[in-house]
Design an enzyme around this catalytic site. Structure first.
Site, PDB file in Angstrom:
ATOM      1  N   GLU A   1     -25.237 -18.670 -47.235  1.00  0.00           N
ATOM      2  CA  GLU A   1     -26.202 -19.730 -47.515  1.00  0.00           C
ATOM      3  C   GLU A   1     -27.057 -19.370 -48.722  1.00  0.00           C
ATOM      4  O   GLU A   1     -27.307 -20.202 -49.601  1.00  0.00           O
ATOM      5  CB  GLU A   1     -27.092 -19.954 -46.292  1.00  0.00           C
ATOM      6  CG  GLU A   1     -28.185 -20.983 -46.518  1.00  0.00           C
ATOM      7  CD  GLU A   1     -29.123 -21.118 -45.326  1.00  0.00           C
ATOM      8  OE1 GLU A   1     -29.699 -22.203 -45.148  1.00  0.00           O
ATOM      9  OE2 GLU A   1     -29.278 -20.136 -44.571  1.00  0.00           O
TER      10      GLU A   1
ATOM     11  N   GLN B   1     -26.487 -27.435 -39.727  1.00  0.00           N
ATOM     12  CA  GLN B   1     -26.739 -26.076 -39.233  1.00  0.00           C
ATOM     13  C   GLN B   1     -27.794 -26.105 -38.140  1.00  0.00           C
ATOM     14  O   GLN B   1     -28.941 -26.462 -38.381  1.00  0.00           O
ATOM     15  CB  GLN B   1     -27.204 -25.193 -40.397  1.00  0.00           C
ATOM     16  CG  GLN B   1     -27.543 -23.772 -40.012  1.00  0.00           C
ATOM     17  CD  GLN B   1     -28.227 -23.035 -41.152  1.00  0.00           C
ATOM     18  OE1 GLN B   1     -28.818 -23.662 -42.034  1.00  0.00           O
ATOM     19  NE2 GLN B   1     -28.180 -21.724 -41.141  1.00  0.00           N
TER      20      GLN B   1
END
Length: 416
Positions: A253, A135
Site C-alpha cells: 500500500e 480494505q
C-alpha cells in the site's frame, strides 16, 4: 458467477494460454509478443473488456506474475515498456485510478498467500476492472495500532462468522470484494491471533454507511459486519497468520501511494508549476522561492521513488515504501497549500459542498479548495506519518524501538 459457500469459480472463459519457454522472456521477446497481440486484437475494433481479458490471458497484464495469472515470469522492470507500447497503440486501460486498492494491495497479497484456486478466480477480474476492491483493516479502536483490532471471526464448521466494525474504508460503496483482517484467537498476544480473509461485500450482514469528509464528499465509509458468513476457502494464509499477511498488504500500500511511477511535473506540483507559468500576475519574490523549493523536493521524491521501484524488481517491498509514502503526504499538503497562497482570494472558492459518492479520488481535475482539503487526509491514510517515522527509525536507521508492554500479553487481557 461466484457461488457463496462453494468454491471460487472463474467469471468468464479464458483464452488458451500459450506455453512459454523455461527461460523468462527478455525485452525483445516481450516486444515481439506485444506486437503479435496488437496485430490480433485491434484496440479500435475490439470491445474494451474483451481486449483486457485477452491481454491478461496473454501474460501481458503483470508481466512479472506467473504464467496463467496475467504474467510471463518476466523481470518486473520490463512492465513500463509494455505499458507504454499499449498506451501508444491506443489500447483501453483498466482504470487503475478507480481500483488502486485491488491492483496495488489485494493483488500482491493474493499472489503471495492465495491458493491456486483463489489466484485464478480473483486476479483476472481484479486486473480487468470487472471487480473492485476495498480494505477492511482500520477500526474505531484500531487504526495506527492495527494489531489491536477487535472484529471477531469465529469458526463454524467450514465457514467463519464475523462480527465487528471497520472504518475509513475507501470506496466500499463501489467494491465487490474486500481484504479483511479479523481476530480469531483472543487468548494469545494481539499480533498472533489474527486471520486474513477475502470478504464478499454483497454478503448478508455487510452494511456500508457513508462518512462525510471535510471536502463535502463521502469516498470513505464505515462498514458494519453482523453475523457475516465467510467460507473457509476465502481465507488468505493460515489461521493466525493474519499479521504477516497484513504486513505484505501494508508494505505494498505504501509503495502504491508514495512510490507510483510518475512523469516529471505530474500531480500537484504540475498544477502549481502550470499556474506559475500561466499567471505571471500572481508571482512574488517570496513565492518564487517557495515554488522552486517545492519543485526540487518533489522531483527528488519522484526520483527516489524510481529507485525504489528498481529495488522492487529484486524482491518484496520493505520499509523504504514507508519513506516514500511519508514524503508524498508531506509534499502533497505543502504544495496544495502553496497553490492557495498563489491564488489568494480566488483560492477560497469551492465548487460543490453537496455530499457526493465519488468513484475515484481526483486531485488534478478539481478545484484548489478541494485539493487543499483532501490533502489533509494524506498523512493519515495508508499509515499515519507518526507511525511511518517509527518504522523508518527502527527498520532503516536501526534506532531502538519503542517500549511495548503489551507484546506478550493476551489480547483479551489488554485494556480496552
Amino acid at each position: 458467477m461466484f457461488v457463496r459457500g462453494g468454491p471460487f469459480a472463474t467469471p468468464a472463459p479464458r483464452a488458451e494460454v500459450r506455453p512459454v519457454s523455461t527461460a523468462p522472456p527478455d525485452a525483445d521477446e516481450l516486444s515481439r509478443r506485444v506486437g503479435e497481440f496488437l496485430a490480433a486484437h485491434d484496440p479500435s475494433a475490439t470491445e474494451p473488456l474483451e481486449f483486457l481479458r485477452a491481454r491478461f490471458d496473454a501474460g501481458l497484464a503483470w508481466v512479472h506474475y506467473p504464467e496463467g495469472l496475467g504474467g510471463l515470469g518476466a523481470p518486473r522492470a520490463l512492465q513500463p515498456a509494455v505499458d507504454r507500447r499499449f498506451a501508444k497503440a491506443g489500447a483501453p486501460t483498466n482504470h487503475p485510478e478507480r481500483n488502486g486498492i485491488g491492483l496495488g494491495m489485494a493483488a500482491p497479497t493474493i499472489l503471495a498467500f492465495g491458493t491456486e484456486e483463489q489466484k485464478r478466480r480473483l486476479l483476472r477480474p481484479l486486473w480487468t476492472g470487472e471487480e473492485r476492491w476495498c480494505q477492511l483493516f482500520s477500526e474505531p479502536g484500531a487504526g495506527s495500532d492495527l494489531a489491536a483490532l477487535a472484529t471477531r471471526a469465529v469458526r463454524d464448521g467450514d465457514r467463519w462468522i464475523v462480527n465487528g466494525q471497520k472504518v475509513w474504508t475507501s470506496m466500499a460503496h463501489e467494491a465487490r470484494w474486500a481484504i479483511l483482517v479479523t481476530r480469531t484467537d483472543p487468548d494469545v498476544p494481539k499480533h498472533r491471533g489474527m486471520t486474513y480473509f477475502v470478504c464478499d461485500m454483497t454478503a448478508p450482514g455487510v452494511e456500508v454507511r457513508p462518512l462525510r469528509q471535510i471536502t463535502g464528499e463521502a469516498e470513505f465509509n464505515e462498514v458494519f459486519l453482523t453475523d457475516v458468513a465467510i467460507p473457509d476457502e476465502h481465507r488468505l494464509g493460515e489461521v493466525g497468520q493474519g499479521w504477516q499477511v497484513s504486513t505484505t498488504t501494508l508494505m505494498n500500500e505504501r509503495v502504491a501511494i508514495g512510490g507510483a511511477a510518475t512523469p516529471r511535473e505530474s500531480g500537484m506540483i504540475g498544477v502549481v508549476a502550470s499556474l506559475w507559468r500561466d499567471r505571471p500576475e500572481l508571482r512574488t519574490p517570496g513565492l518564487h522561492d517557495a515554488v522552486l523549493r517545492a519543485w526540487v523536493e518533489t522531483e527528488a521524491a519522484r526520483l527516489t521513488g524510481e529507485r525504489l521501484r528498481q529495488q522492487l524488481t529484486a524482491g518484496q517491498p520493505g520499509p523504504e515504501g514507508s519513506g516514500a509514502k511519508l514524503a508524498f503526504a508531506k509534499l502533497n499538503q505543502e504544495v496544495s497549500g502553496l497553490e492557495l497562497e498563489l491564488l489568494g482570494d480566488e483560492g477560497l472558492r469551492y465548487d460543490d459542498w453537496t455530499m457526493r459518492r465519488p468513484t475515484e479520488v481526483d486531485f488534478t481535475r478539481r478545484s484548489p479548495g478541494y485539493r487543499y482539503l483532501r490533502a489533509k487526509g494524506n498523512s493519515i491514510e495508508g499509515g499515519t506519518s507518526e507511525i511511518l517515522r517509527n518504522i523508518i527509525a527502527e527498520r532503516v536507521l536501526g534506532l531502538p524501538g519503542e517500549i511495548r508492554v503489551d507484546k506478550d500479553v493476551a489480547w483479551k487481557d489488554l485494556p480496552k
